[in-house]
Design a protein around this motif. Structure first.
Motif, PDB file in Angstrom:
ATOM      1  N   TYR A  60      -1.048  15.852  -2.521  1.00 43.99           N
ATOM      2  CA  TYR A  60       0.012  15.308  -1.636  1.00 43.99           C
ATOM      3  C   TYR A  60      -0.303  13.791  -1.636  1.00 43.99           C
ATOM      4  O   TYR A  60       0.459  12.907  -1.651  1.00 43.99           O
ATOM      5  N   SER A  61      -1.772  13.341  -1.589  1.00 44.04           N
ATOM      6  CA  SER A  61      -1.932  11.906  -1.927  1.00 44.04           C
ATOM      7  C   SER A  61      -1.372  11.191  -2.877  1.00 44.04           C
ATOM      8  O   SER A  61      -0.767  10.014  -3.165  1.00 44.04           O
ATOM      9  N   ILE A  62      -1.595  11.855  -4.147  1.00 42.36           N
ATOM     10  CA  ILE A  62      -1.320  11.379  -5.404  1.00 42.36           C
ATOM     11  C   ILE A  62       0.251  11.384  -5.589  1.00 42.36           C
ATOM     12  O   ILE A  62       0.943  10.469  -6.079  1.00 42.36           O
ATOM     13  N   THR A  63       0.918  12.439  -5.001  1.00 41.59           N
ATOM     14  CA  THR A  63       2.307  12.584  -4.968  1.00 41.59           C
ATOM     15  C   THR A  63       3.050  11.268  -4.220  1.00 41.59           C
ATOM     16  O   THR A  63       4.091  10.707  -4.587  1.00 41.59           O
ATOM     17  N   THR A  64       2.277  11.170  -3.153  1.00 40.11           N
ATOM     18  CA  THR A  64       3.030  10.294  -2.146  1.00 40.11           C
ATOM     19  C   THR A  64       2.812   8.646  -2.669  1.00 40.11           C
ATOM     20  O   THR A  64       3.712   7.914  -2.688  1.00 40.11           O
ATOM     21  N   LEU A  65       1.589   8.718  -3.348  1.00 39.50           N
ATOM     22  CA  LEU A  65       1.509   7.304  -4.032  1.00 39.50           C
ATOM     23  C   LEU A  65       2.318   7.050  -5.174  1.00 39.50           C
ATOM     24  O   LEU A  65       2.922   5.963  -5.077  1.00 39.50           O
ATOM     25  N   PHE A  66       2.536   7.990  -5.693  1.00 34.80           N
ATOM     26  CA  PHE A  66       3.463   8.085  -7.069  1.00 34.80           C
ATOM     27  C   PHE A  66       4.968   7.800  -6.487  1.00 34.80           C
ATOM     28  O   PHE A  66       5.514   6.796  -7.168  1.00 34.80           O
ATOM     29  N   ILE A  67       5.526   8.410  -5.587  1.00 30.70           N
ATOM     30  CA  ILE A  67       6.745   8.378  -4.925  1.00 30.70           C
ATOM     31  C   ILE A  67       6.780   6.862  -4.298  1.00 30.70           C
ATOM     32  O   ILE A  67       7.746   5.877  -4.434  1.00 30.70           O
ATOM     33  N   ALA A  68       5.687   6.315  -3.837  1.00 28.71           N
ATOM     34  CA  ALA A  68       5.689   4.990  -3.123  1.00 28.71           C
ATOM     35  C   ALA A  68       5.910   3.795  -4.315  1.00 28.71           C
ATOM     36  O   ALA A  68       6.539   2.887  -4.157  1.00 28.71           O
ATOM     37  N   GLY A  69       5.256   4.241  -5.323  1.00 30.66           N
ATOM     38  CA  GLY A  69       5.274   3.191  -6.632  1.00 30.66           C
ATOM     39  C   GLY A  69       6.814   3.240  -7.052  1.00 30.66           C
ATOM     40  O   GLY A  69       7.280   2.081  -7.631  1.00 30.66           O
ATOM     41  N   ILE A  70       7.482   4.447  -7.041  1.00 34.75           N
ATOM     42  CA  ILE A  70       8.772   4.376  -7.583  1.00 34.75           C
ATOM     43  C   ILE A  70       9.504   3.379  -6.638  1.00 34.75           C
ATOM     44  O   ILE A  70      10.553   2.963  -6.989  1.00 34.75           O
ATOM     45  N   MET A  71       9.385   3.666  -5.385  1.00 27.55           N
ATOM     46  CA  MET A  71      10.317   3.085  -4.423  1.00 27.55           C
ATOM     47  C   MET A  71      10.083   1.603  -4.611  1.00 27.55           C
ATOM     48  O   MET A  71      10.966   0.874  -4.420  1.00 27.55           O
ATOM     49  N   ILE A  72       8.977   0.926  -4.850  1.00 25.59           N
ATOM     50  CA  ILE A  72       8.787  -0.537  -5.020  1.00 25.59           C
ATOM     51  C   ILE A  72       9.629  -0.778  -6.229  1.00 25.59           C
ATOM     52  O   ILE A  72      10.261  -1.827  -6.354  1.00 25.59           O
TER      53      ILE A  72
END
Length: 133
Positions: free
Chosen positions: A94-106
């Motif tokens: 979940y942490s890796i997925t959340t960081l990945f989606i946060a990067g996409i949002m940026i």
């Protein structure tokens, strides 16, 4: 060739962080100067105005992607809260997925701000061309 002159004026407006009335007046004077020298015709101004208007009418798909990413990250955050503290595999996943989606949002946010800058400069150029015509 004269279309490039109009696009250069629009690009100059887009590069300015905060457009003030003096910048708009300068752009208008440049465009009037080109028209008076017969370097830009009325037909070219009309066609350019139509092109800018068509660019404004397209839907901002980037904004939709940004909203979808925000929903996905909030769902992941909720799912992360439901995971038991002893299950470290899911916590890492979940942490890796959340960081990945946060990067996409940026990334989407940076594209979105560029799109809105273009729309602002297109709107200004449409108003200037309308005044000249």
């Amino acid at each position: 060739m004269s279309y490039t002159r109009i696009y250069q004026i629009e690009e100059e407006l887009r590069k300015i962080k905060k457009v003030n009335p003096d910048d708009i007046e300068d752009a208008k004077n440049k465009l009037l100067d080109y028209k008076n020298r017969n370097q830009v015709s009325e037909e070219e101004l009309k066609n350019t105005r139509i092109k800018f208007q068509s660019q404004l009418s397209s839907s901002p798909a980037v904004s939709n992607a940004l909203a979808i990413s925000a929903i996905a990250i909030s769902l992941l955050t909720g799912a992360f809260g439901l995971v038991q503290s002893s299950d470290s595999f899911y916590q890492v996943l979940y942490s890796i997925t959340t960081l990945f989606i946060a990067g996409i949002m940026i990334y989407f946010n940076s594209i979105n701000s560029n799109t809105y800058k273009k729309c602002a400069s297109y709107t200004i150029m449409i108003a200037i061309i309308d005044e000249i015509l």
